[in-house]
Enzyme design. Structure first.
Site, PDB file in Angstrom:
ATOM      1  CG  ASP A  31      -2.080   0.882   1.175  1.00 50.59           C
ATOM      2  OD1 ASP A  31      -3.202   0.382   1.340  1.00 50.59           O
ATOM      3  OD2 ASP A  31      -1.901   2.102   0.942  1.00 50.59           O
ATOM      4  CG  PHE A  68      -8.572  -4.874  -1.698  1.00 47.61           C
ATOM      5  CD1 PHE A  68      -9.929  -5.124  -1.661  1.00 47.61           C
ATOM      6  CD2 PHE A  68      -7.697  -5.888  -1.329  1.00 47.61           C
ATOM      7  CE1 PHE A  68     -10.411  -6.351  -1.259  1.00 47.61           C
ATOM      8  CE2 PHE A  68      -8.172  -7.113  -0.924  1.00 47.61           C
ATOM      9  CZ  PHE A  68      -9.528  -7.353  -0.893  1.00 47.61           C
ATOM     10  CE1 TYR A 136     -14.050   3.106  -7.860  1.00 47.07           C
ATOM     11  CE2 TYR A 136     -16.452   3.059  -7.791  1.00 47.07           C
ATOM     12  CZ  TYR A 136     -15.230   2.551  -7.393  1.00 47.07           C
ATOM     13  OH  TYR A 136     -15.190   1.486  -6.521  1.00 47.07           O
ATOM     14  CG  HIS A 182     -19.018   5.864   1.307  1.00 46.20           C
ATOM     15  ND1 HIS A 182     -17.701   5.506   1.397  1.00 46.20           N
ATOM     16  CD2 HIS A 182     -19.378   5.699   0.024  1.00 46.20           C
ATOM     17  CE1 HIS A 182     -17.290   5.116   0.201  1.00 46.20           C
ATOM     18  NE2 HIS A 182     -18.289   5.228  -0.649  1.00 46.20           N
ATOM     19  CG  ASP A 277     -26.441   9.490  -6.009  1.00 46.53           C
ATOM     20  OD1 ASP A 277     -25.427   8.781  -6.134  1.00 46.53           O
ATOM     21  OD2 ASP A 277     -26.626  10.262  -5.053  1.00 46.53           O
TER      22      ASP A 277
END
Ligand code: UDP
Length: 316
Positions: A31, A68, A136, A182, A277
């Site tokens: 990472d 990830f 994305y 979020h 959305d």
């Protein structure tokens, strides 16, 4: 197995890395800490601070990669698409080439419901059209397409897991993004006093209460699917599975559950719709249930929010 977990200092990556260590695997986390936290790397895992474009040495002797590491903010991807194509597709191509050079032929990839875009039906199945509505989702879909091609051309064994709305915590491992977009963490920030109110992005959607409906999956359930996916990798095949709990909750319902769990009144302010959305995003996870025997064990929204709240309160 000897496993390389890219992005293992991030939210989902750290939970998967922790479960892999618990299952007895030899885990290395790679990472660059651009958004992850070094203290989220689980005890018992080796840590290499590097970008995935520099993964070559870390791949020596690995049996598989769980990938990830990625940029994951929809809004940022609209503002800076080039960054998303370079980080999510370009860097993954470099990782896949390094894997081929080192003879590492197995990968589990962190994909997303954003690959589907605005769905034609609900719940969404894996064979449904993929028409991402933002860069994305487009970059993640491009990686899925690449994995299918490399499975055919190079004999790569790959599994993509398309996450719906991941939430909750696993022990000390929790969501802590510097820029938090979020819903659940933002609502809980009102309960901790970090924010005065939560904005509800639109109340005029064609849903039961006018707010968007999403499928929330507990991060511990999500992580467990990665361990099953690892076992299911077949050389020359690319398998794709949706991961959700199969139930949709509206933004208003999420806020109500957060009020119940925290005992805080959590003022909500109605705001404009957030561009891009979809009204309803709910997964059919029938395929992963059928083929890998996975099932959401913590599907109650109350449990998901309670675990997120517990981890947040302990760290406050
Ligand atoms: N949302 C909201 N207020 C917030 C954050 C999110 O109303 O502060 C809404 C958002 O518009 C979406 C839902 O909550 O309908 C879930 O958003 P989130 O960003 O958590 O996940 P997404 O579904 O976009 O991946």
């Amino acid at each position: 197995m000897r496993l390389l977990v890219t992005g293992g200092a991030g939210y989902v990556g750290s939970v998967v890395a922790a479960q892999l260590v618990e299952a007895g695997h030899e885990v290395t986390v790679l990472d660059d800490l651009s958004t992850g936290h070094e203290d989220a790397v689980p005890e018992g895992a080796r840590f290499v601070k590097a970008n995935i474009t520099e993964a070559s040495d870390a791949l020596d002797g690995m049996d598989a990669v769980l990938h990830f590491a990625a940029k994951s903010l929809v809004g940022e991807s609209v503002a800076e698409p080039g960054l998303y194509w370079a980080s999510n597709l370009g860097a993954t191509l470099a990782l896949l080439d390094a894997m081929r050079d080192k003879g590492v032929g197995r990968i589990v990839f962190s994909s997303t419901a954003a690959t589907y875009g605005e769905p034609e039906r609900s719940p969404i199945e894996e064979g449904d059209p993929t028409r991402p509505t933002n860069p994305y989702g487009a970059t993640k879909l491009a990686v899925d397409t690449t994995l299918s091609a490399f499975a055919r051309m190079r004999g790569l064994g790959a599994v993509s897991l398309r996450y719906f709305n991941v939430a909750g915590a696993y022990g000390r491992y929790r969501e802590r993004h510097t820029v938090e977009t979020h819903l659940i963490p933002n609502v809980l920030k009102v309960a901790t006093g970090e924010r005065e109110s939560v904005s509800v992005f639109g109340t005029d959607y064609p849903t039961q209460d006018g707010t968007c409906v999403r499928d929330y999956i507990h991060v511990a359930d999500l992580a467990r699917a990665h361990l099953l996916a690892l076992e299911a990798i077949t050389p020359g095949e690319h398998k794709i599975y949706n991961l959700g709990s199969g139930t949709g909750f509206s933004v208003q319902e999420v806020i109500s559950v957060c009020r119940e769990v925290t005992g805080h009144e959590i003022p909500a302010v109605v705001g404009e719709r957030r561009p891009g959305d979809p009204a309803v995003l709910v997964a059919s996870s029938a395929k992963i249930q059928r083929e890998l025997g996975w099932k959401a064990e913590r599907a109650s929204l109350h449990e998901i929010v309670s675990d997120a709240w517990g981890a947040l309160s302990r760290n406050a």
